[in-house]
Motif scaffolding. Structure first.
Motif, PDB file in Angstrom:
ATOM      1  N   ALA A   1       0.716  -1.247  -0.059  1.00  0.00           N
ATOM      2  CA  ALA A   1       0.343   0.123  -0.106  1.00  0.00           C
ATOM      3  C   ALA A   1       0.768   1.071   0.063  1.00  0.00           C
ATOM      4  O   ALA A   1       0.598   2.214  -0.739  1.00  0.00           O
ATOM      5  CB  ALA A   1      -1.218  -0.114   1.302  1.00  0.00           C
ATOM      6  N   ILE A   2       1.870   1.236   0.872  1.00  0.00           N
ATOM      7  CA  ILE A   2       2.783   2.468   0.909  1.00  0.00           C
ATOM      8  C   ILE A   2       3.378   2.738  -0.485  1.00  0.00           C
ATOM      9  O   ILE A   2       3.658   3.862  -0.898  1.00  0.00           O
ATOM     10  CB  ILE A   2       3.715   2.313   2.233  1.00  0.00           C
ATOM     11  N   TYR A   3       4.045   1.517  -1.024  1.00  0.00           N
ATOM     12  CA  TYR A   3       4.720   1.962  -2.256  1.00  0.00           C
ATOM     13  C   TYR A   3       3.937   1.670  -3.413  1.00  0.00           C
ATOM     14  O   TYR A   3       4.736   1.592  -4.503  1.00  0.00           O
ATOM     15  CB  TYR A   3       6.172   1.086  -2.097  1.00  0.00           C
ATOM     16  N   GLN A   4       2.772   1.510  -3.357  1.00  0.00           N
ATOM     17  CA  GLN A   4       1.825   0.947  -4.610  1.00  0.00           C
ATOM     18  C   GLN A   4       2.278   0.136  -5.460  1.00  0.00           C
ATOM     19  O   GLN A   4       2.610   0.256  -6.517  1.00  0.00           O
ATOM     20  CB  GLN A   4       1.304   2.178  -5.068  1.00  0.00           C
ATOM     21  N   MET A   5       2.781  -1.211  -4.875  1.00  0.00           N
ATOM     22  CA  MET A   5       3.252  -2.287  -5.504  1.00  0.00           C
ATOM     23  C   MET A   5       2.274  -3.485  -5.587  1.00  0.00           C
ATOM     24  O   MET A   5       1.560  -3.697  -4.517  1.00  0.00           O
ATOM     25  CB  MET A   5       4.474  -2.746  -5.017  1.00  0.00           C
ATOM     26  N   PRO A   6       2.156  -4.303  -6.483  1.00  0.00           N
ATOM     27  CA  PRO A   6       1.415  -5.564  -6.303  1.00  0.00           C
ATOM     28  C   PRO A   6       1.987  -6.427  -5.279  1.00  0.00           C
ATOM     29  O   PRO A   6       3.164  -6.497  -5.015  1.00  0.00           O
ATOM     30  CB  PRO A   6       1.549  -6.098  -7.840  1.00  0.00           C
ATOM     31  N   LEU A   7       0.907  -7.021  -4.770  1.00  0.00           N
ATOM     32  CA  LEU A   7       0.979  -8.074  -3.671  1.00  0.00           C
ATOM     33  C   LEU A   7       0.932  -9.403  -4.053  1.00  0.00           C
ATOM     34  O   LEU A   7      -0.008  -9.733  -4.788  1.00  0.00           O
ATOM     35  CB  LEU A   7       0.074  -7.556  -2.558  1.00  0.00           C
ATOM     36  N   CYS A   8       1.692 -10.449  -3.673  1.00  0.00           N
ATOM     37  CA  CYS A   8       1.483 -11.859  -3.837  1.00  0.00           C
ATOM     38  C   CYS A   8       1.466 -12.502  -2.595  1.00  0.00           C
ATOM     39  O   CYS A   8       2.675 -12.237  -1.749  1.00  0.00           O
ATOM     40  CB  CYS A   8       2.556 -12.372  -4.856  1.00  0.00           C
ATOM     41  N   GLU A   9       0.560 -13.047  -2.025  1.00  0.00           N
ATOM     42  CA  GLU A   9       0.433 -13.815  -0.905  1.00  0.00           C
ATOM     43  C   GLU A   9       0.646 -15.231  -1.372  1.00  0.00           C
ATOM     44  O   GLU A   9      -0.286 -15.637  -2.208  1.00  0.00           O
ATOM     45  CB  GLU A   9      -0.972 -13.664  -0.060  1.00  0.00           C
ATOM     46  N   LYS A  10       1.721 -15.766  -1.056  1.00  0.00           N
ATOM     47  CA  LYS A  10       1.922 -17.242  -1.771  1.00  0.00           C
ATOM     48  C   LYS A  10       0.959 -18.286  -1.585  1.00  0.00           C
ATOM     49  O   LYS A  10       0.752 -19.308  -2.637  1.00  0.00           O
ATOM     50  CB  LYS A  10       3.428 -17.667  -1.546  1.00  0.00           C
TER      51      LYS A  10
ATOM     52  N   ALA B   1      11.406  -2.758   8.798  1.00  0.00           N
ATOM     53  CA  ALA B   1      11.268  -3.062   7.385  1.00  0.00           C
ATOM     54  C   ALA B   1      11.093  -1.809   6.725  1.00  0.00           C
ATOM     55  O   ALA B   1      11.568  -1.514   5.809  1.00  0.00           O
ATOM     56  CB  ALA B   1      10.117  -4.024   7.160  1.00  0.00           C
ATOM     57  N   ARG B   2      10.175  -0.878   7.427  1.00  0.00           N
ATOM     58  CA  ARG B   2       9.840   0.570   6.414  1.00  0.00           C
ATOM     59  C   ARG B   2      10.905   1.339   6.758  1.00  0.00           C
ATOM     60  O   ARG B   2      11.507   1.916   5.598  1.00  0.00           O
ATOM     61  CB  ARG B   2       8.586   1.122   7.414  1.00  0.00           C
ATOM     62  N   ASN B   3      11.785   1.308   7.765  1.00  0.00           N
ATOM     63  CA  ASN B   3      12.846   1.883   7.851  1.00  0.00           C
ATOM     64  C   ASN B   3      14.179   1.673   6.737  1.00  0.00           C
ATOM     65  O   ASN B   3      14.667   2.325   6.270  1.00  0.00           O
ATOM     66  CB  ASN B   3      13.553   1.902   9.117  1.00  0.00           C
ATOM     67  N   LEU B   4      14.212   0.291   6.672  1.00  0.00           N
ATOM     68  CA  LEU B   4      15.257  -0.285   5.705  1.00  0.00           C
ATOM     69  C   LEU B   4      14.886   0.105   4.505  1.00  0.00           C
ATOM     70  O   LEU B   4      15.772   0.422   3.584  1.00  0.00           O
ATOM     71  CB  LEU B   4      15.183  -1.651   5.937  1.00  0.00           C
ATOM     72  N   ILE B   5      13.742  -0.218   4.010  1.00  0.00           N
ATOM     73  CA  ILE B   5      13.120   0.298   2.805  1.00  0.00           C
ATOM     74  C   ILE B   5      13.508   1.788   2.274  1.00  0.00           C
ATOM     75  O   ILE B   5      13.923   2.028   1.261  1.00  0.00           O
ATOM     76  CB  ILE B   5      11.971  -0.471   2.573  1.00  0.00           C
ATOM     77  N   GLU B   6      13.057   2.754   3.295  1.00  0.00           N
ATOM     78  CA  GLU B   6      13.342   3.821   3.019  1.00  0.00           C
ATOM     79  C   GLU B   6      14.752   4.369   2.931  1.00  0.00           C
ATOM     80  O   GLU B   6      15.145   5.201   1.947  1.00  0.00           O
ATOM     81  CB  GLU B   6      12.807   4.968   4.272  1.00  0.00           C
ATOM     82  N   GLN B   7      15.657   3.573   3.612  1.00  0.00           N
ATOM     83  CA  GLN B   7      17.146   3.842   3.242  1.00  0.00           C
ATOM     84  C   GLN B   7      17.628   3.381   1.921  1.00  0.00           C
ATOM     85  O   GLN B   7      18.477   3.645   1.365  1.00  0.00           O
ATOM     86  CB  GLN B   7      17.759   3.072   4.533  1.00  0.00           C
TER      87      GLN B   7
END
Length: 172
Positions: free
Chosen positions: A22-31, A160-166
Motif C-alpha cells: 500500500a505504501i509503495y503502491q506495488m502489487p502483492l503476492c500472498e504465496k 522493515a519500513r526504515n530499511l526500505i526508506e534507506q
C-alpha cells in the motif's frame, strides 16, 4: 523494488506485506493464494501448471511484494527479489497471534482460507515448531544460490519500513 518477506506462521508477514504494498503502491503476492484455490466449499490445491503460470506472471512485474512461509515450489521469487526480509518475531507473540486468529475465525469474526478446526490449529502449531529447521534449510539454500547478500533479518514492521526508506534507490 522487489521484496520477498518470509517468516513463521503468525510472524506478521501478510500484514507487513500489505502495508508495504500500500505504501509503495506495488502489487502483492500472498504465496498461499498462488498455491491454493479458495472457494466456498473449501480450499483445493491448484494444478502445478496453473500455480507456476500465476507465479511467473506475478514475478514478471517490475515491482512487487511477496510473502509466505518457506516453500520449495515458490523459491523463484527469492532469485528475482532485490531484498529478502526474514521477519523474526518472538515465539510467544507468534503463538498468541495464531491462537487469537484461530479463535476469531471460529467465531466468524475474521476471514479464513482453511476451515478453522482443531486440525488446522494443530497444523499452525506444527508449522511454528518446524520453522527453525525450515529457516535453516532456506538460509542454506539461499547461501548455496549466492543470494545471501539480499537477506536482512528484521524484528518488526517499523524496521522493515526504515530499511526500505534507506534503500529507496532500489525503487524503480
Amino acid at each position: 523494488m522487489r521484496i520477498d518477506i518470509c517468516g513463521s506462521v503468525g510472524s506478521g508477514k501478510t500484514t507487513l506485506a500489505r502495508q508495504l504494498a500500500a505504501i509503495y503502491q506495488m502489487p502483492l503476492c500472498e504465496k498461499d493464494e498462488v498455491v491454493w484455490q479458495r472457494g466456498a466449499a473449501g480450499d483445493c490445491k491448484r494444478e502445478p501448471a496453473e500455480r507456476d503460470r500465476l507465479f511467473a506472471e506475478f514475478l514478471a512485474q517490475t515491482d512487487w511484494v511477496a510473502e509466505g512461509t518457506p516453500r520449495k515450489i515458490l523459491r523463484e521469487s527469492f532469485r528475482e527479489a532485490d531484498l529478502i526480509l526474514f521477519l523474526e518475531t518472538p515465539l510467544v507473540l507468534r503463538l498468541k497471534r495464531i491462537l487469537l486468529r484461530w479463535y476469531r475465525q471460529r467465531q466468524g469474526k475474521a476471514a479464513f482460507g482453511a476451515v478453522p478446526d482443531w486440525k488446522m490449529l494443530r497444523a499452525y502449531l506444527k508449522w511454528t515448531c518446524n520453522y527453525p529447521n525450515d529457516r535453516r534449510q532456506l538460509l542454506q539454500w539461499l547461501t548455496d544460490e549466492g543470494l545471501q547478500d539480499k537477506i536482512v533479518t528484521i524484528r518488526n514492521p517499523a524496521a522493515a519500513r526504515n530499511l526500505i526508506e534507506q534503500r529507496r534507490d532500489l525503487l524503480r
